[in-house]
Enzyme design. Structure first.
Site: not given
Ligand code: ADP
Length: 201
Positions: A10, A85, A124, A135, A146
């Site tokens: 994404k 999400r 990654r 990360r 996750r």
């Molecule tokens: P990925 O899609 O690879 O899990 P992101 O960078 O989108 O990585 O998100 C990393 C973390 O940030 C998530 O695991 C969560 O803890 C937090 N996060 C990101 N977006 C949201 C959201 N919309 N609602 C709640 N937590 C979020």
């Protein structure tokens, strides 16, 4: 908005597509990580959830996104990556967009099977200050969690947006530019030239 599990690409596609459309890519993950690095209050609140692979609570996340969407560069449109999400976030987004006078054009789902996701995430690395680092939330046990969180809390959004008539799905396995082509086609966008560019003569 882009929908898809962790590791679907994404972030990568959001940057490219938003560039083509001349709108900002708004990534909640990136905003949270910047706040953690900058040691802000928001970062302090979000960090424990992120490290364990859980979602940051909706109240915190929705307030943050609502503020971001009200900024001047988002007036003419934006691409959301990583938000909403949860169904509750999607409902609150619908309300915020109505208040701001926007409509959601499309939810584009990047589809990737779970074996491929685990392979991608565990391999990654990010370049930080000249060094490749993993990360914290890409450690194998956190990745599994996750993916579970995605299955339970986020994947229902696919049905939510299908019902609203807004869902497009693409196969997100392949070269980055192949996936970009599929995405732009699904979004009804020409695959060359920036948004609004005159057709080549
Ligand atoms: P990925 O899609 O690879 O899990 P992101 O960078 O989108 O990585 O998100 C990393 C973390 O940030 C998530 O695991 C969560 O803890 C937090 N996060 C990101 N977006 C949201 C959201 N919309 N609602 C709640 N937590 C979020």
């Amino acid at each position: 908005m882009l929908l898809g599990p962790p590791g679907a690409g994404k972030g990568t596609q959001a940057q490219i597509i938003a560039g083509r459309m001349s709108v900002p890519a708004i990534s909640t993950g990136d905003i949270f990580r910047a706040n953690v690095t900058g040691q802000t209050e928001l970062g302090r609140q979000a960090k424990a959830y992120m490290d364990s692979g859980d979602l940051v609570p909706d109240e915190i996340t929705v307030a943050m996104v609502t503020d971001r969407l009200a900024e001047p560069d988002a007036k003419a449109g934006f691409l959301l990556d990583g938000f909403p999400r949860t169904i509750s976030q999607a409902e609150q987004l619908r309300d915020s967009l109505t208040e701001l006078g926007h409509v959601l054009d499309r939810c584009l789902e990047l589809v990737v099977d779970e074996d491929e996701l685990v392979r991608r995430l565990s391999g990654r690395r990010m370049l930080v200050d000249g060094a490749w680092v993993q990360r914290d939330d890409d450690k194998p046990e956190t990745v599994r969690h996750r993916l579970e969180v995605y299955r339970e809390q986020t994947s229902p959004l696919s049905g939510f947006y299908r019902q609203a008539g807004l869902l497009s799905q693409i196969d997100a396995i392949g070269e980055i530019d192949e996936v970009t082509d599929r995405a732009l086609t699904a979004l009804g966008f020409p695959d060359d030239g920036p948004a609004g560019a005159p057709a080549a003569s």
